[in-house]
Design a protein around this motif. Structure first.
Motif, PDB file in Angstrom:
ATOM      1  N   LEU A 162      -1.017   0.996  -8.579  1.00 42.15           N
ATOM      2  CA  LEU A 162       0.062   1.786  -7.971  1.00 42.15           C
ATOM      3  C   LEU A 162      -0.543   2.984  -7.223  1.00 42.15           C
ATOM      4  O   LEU A 162      -0.177   3.277  -6.082  1.00 42.15           O
ATOM      5  N   ARG A 217      -2.321   1.856  -4.006  1.00 42.04           N
ATOM      6  CA  ARG A 217      -1.382   1.553  -2.921  1.00 42.04           C
ATOM      7  C   ARG A 217      -0.766   2.846  -2.363  1.00 42.04           C
ATOM      8  O   ARG A 217      -0.644   3.033  -1.158  1.00 42.04           O
ATOM      9  N   TYR A 218      -0.395   3.739  -3.276  1.00 46.75           N
ATOM     10  CA  TYR A 218       0.220   4.997  -2.859  1.00 46.75           C
ATOM     11  C   TYR A 218      -0.729   5.774  -1.945  1.00 46.75           C
ATOM     12  O   TYR A 218      -0.355   6.238  -0.871  1.00 46.75           O
ATOM     13  N   GLU A 224      -1.226   4.229   1.551  1.00 44.48           N
ATOM     14  CA  GLU A 224      -0.095   4.442   2.445  1.00 44.48           C
ATOM     15  C   GLU A 224       0.035   5.919   2.836  1.00 44.48           C
ATOM     16  O   GLU A 224       0.263   6.248   3.994  1.00 44.48           O
ATOM     17  N   GLU A 225      -0.123   6.784   1.850  1.00 40.10           N
ATOM     18  CA  GLU A 225       0.027   8.212   2.097  1.00 40.10           C
ATOM     19  C   GLU A 225      -1.062   8.782   3.006  1.00 40.10           C
ATOM     20  O   GLU A 225      -0.868   9.800   3.652  1.00 40.10           O
TER      21      GLU A 225
END
Ligand SMILES: C[S@@+](CC[C@H](N)C(=O)[O-])C[C@H]1O[C@@H](n2cnc3c(N)ncnc32)[C@H](O)[C@@H]1O
Length: 387
Positions: A97, A100-101, A104-105
């Motif tokens: 998680l 992925r965060y 993207e961020e």
């Protein structure tokens, strides 16, 4: 005597303002870097321990390690079973998680941080290159890119490689120094020094000297710069599909006084003469190409190499070269970090593909001090080869 009788000393020149993002932009990126480091450096270790403590996982891993050339369907099944075990662990899920965060961020924060100071970064991105004497850049504006390249938002980068005019600044001032430099994403290990790794890969050329070296998919100057450190006398040529990366490469090479020759072209059709290079290097390219294109690329590299010429490749390690937990981690990138060909490349045997197009002595090995990264594949065009 009045003060006006003496002309004032000229004011000292005002030093140019150093380029930087705002405090808010910087701290936003630093938090992402810390999160990634925590995920890959701490949480992942816990998840790996839990995985190997599982009896079924340990058994699957034993089989995996012993199987040096697994059948693709068998490999896929094994990874699927291992993935299910991983996903039963909440620490593994949390680690993914966070990965992925952060991925993207990086862009959700990096782009606004640069946009906020557009007037500062636009001149940086659009400044003219000062090329070294003899350097060349051909941007071929009429070239149309393959669909797989232009329709993919690589690494979750909005719009893909050309999706935002100030991406060079996003990488140079936010994602590069604050997140990527810490390692711990995709195949890159925590704390890995990615520039030093390129230098170590350039050292894998087996001969003492080379006259002309070609890098397909060169992107910026990172790998060509590393090759220049090892072979300062070699004439360097690079190609890529991205105009902005090529312009950045040209600028960087110029700033360092290196006369590179760059061309915007699909690396499967370089337009270079037969037997015109004695060395080819690729870095982090093949996992961004469909297997069919990789085959075409190898045939093209074979064509442009002189007989006796060498090819040195570095790409993420194949699944067969890593333990099963690591294979699950690498496989994850395909679905979750916009890397459509990561798994297909991880399942491939690049040495066999090189041999199929005519190369000889193809071999693959790691030069990493721990684990399988960087992974190197190299081969030679036979002395007696005809194109
Ligand atoms: C991950 S980057 C690696 C860049 C560089 N080799 C390095 O060491 O930093 C992959 C590069 O391959 C380029 N690329 C992908 N497919 C290509 C193709 N068919 N022809 C030329 N370049 C391609 C991309 O535009 C991108 O710049």
């Amino acid at each position: 005597m009045t003060a006006q009788a003496f002309p004032r000393d000229p004011l000292p020149p005002v030093p140019p303002k150093p380029l930087s993002v705002s405090q808010r932009g910087r701290s936003g990126m630093e938090i992402l870097g810390s999160m990634q480091k925590l995920a890959s450096g701490v949480l992942r270790q816990h998840a790996a321990e839990t995985f190997f403590a599982n009896e079924k996982a340990a058994e699957l891993n034993k089989v995996h390690i012993a199987d040096k050339k697994p059948e693709k369907s068998v490999l896929r099944e094994r990874i699927a079973e291992a993935k299910a075990i991983c996903e039963s662990d909440s620490i593994y899920r949390l680690e993914r998680l966070v990965q992925r965060y952060v991925a993207e961020e990086n862009y959700n924060r990096g782009i606004p941080a640069i946009e906020e100071r557009r007037e500062m970064f636009e001149p940086f991105v659009n400044s003219e290159a000062t090329p070294a004497e003899g350097a060349t850049l051909e941007l071929n504006p009429e070239l149309s890119e393959p669909k797989y390249w232009s329709s993919t938002e690589w690494h979750l980068e909005p719009g893909g490689w050309e999706g935002y005019d100030l991406y060079p600044a996003v990488f140079a001032f936010t994602i590069g120094p604050k997140v990527f430099s810490l390692g711990g994403y995709a195949a890159v290990g925590v704390g890995d020094k990615i520039q030093e790794q390129r230098y170590q890969v350039a050292l894998q050329f087996p001969k003492e000297s080379y006259q002309r070296i070609y890098e397909p998919g060169c992107g910026g100057f990172s790998t060509l710069g590393a090759v220049h450190r090892v072979f300062p006398e070699a004439e360097l040529h690079g190609s890529d599909l991205s105009p902005s990366l090529l312009k950045g490469c040209y600028k960087m090479a110029g700033a360092l006084g290196v006369p590179v020759h760059l061309k915007r072209t699909d690396s499967t059709k370089t337009g270079e003469a037969d037997s015109s290079f004695d060395g080819v290097i690729t870095y982090a390219l093949h996992h961004e190409m469909p297997p069919k294109e990789n085959k075409a690329l190898f045939a093209e590299m074979f064509r442009i190499l002189k007989p006796g010429g060498d090819i040195v490749i570095s790409d993420p390690p194949p699944f067969r070269a890593v333990d099963l937990f690591h294979a699950v981690i690498l496989d994850w990138d395909t679905d979750h970090r916009e890397e459509p060909f990561f798994s297909a490349t991880g399942e491939s045997v690049l040495e066999d593909m090189l041999t199929e197009v005519g190369f000889e002595n193809a071999e693959a090995y790691t030069i990493g001090s721990q684990g399988s990264y960087p992974w190197v594949t190299r081969a030679r065009k036979p002395e007696a080869a005809l194109n």
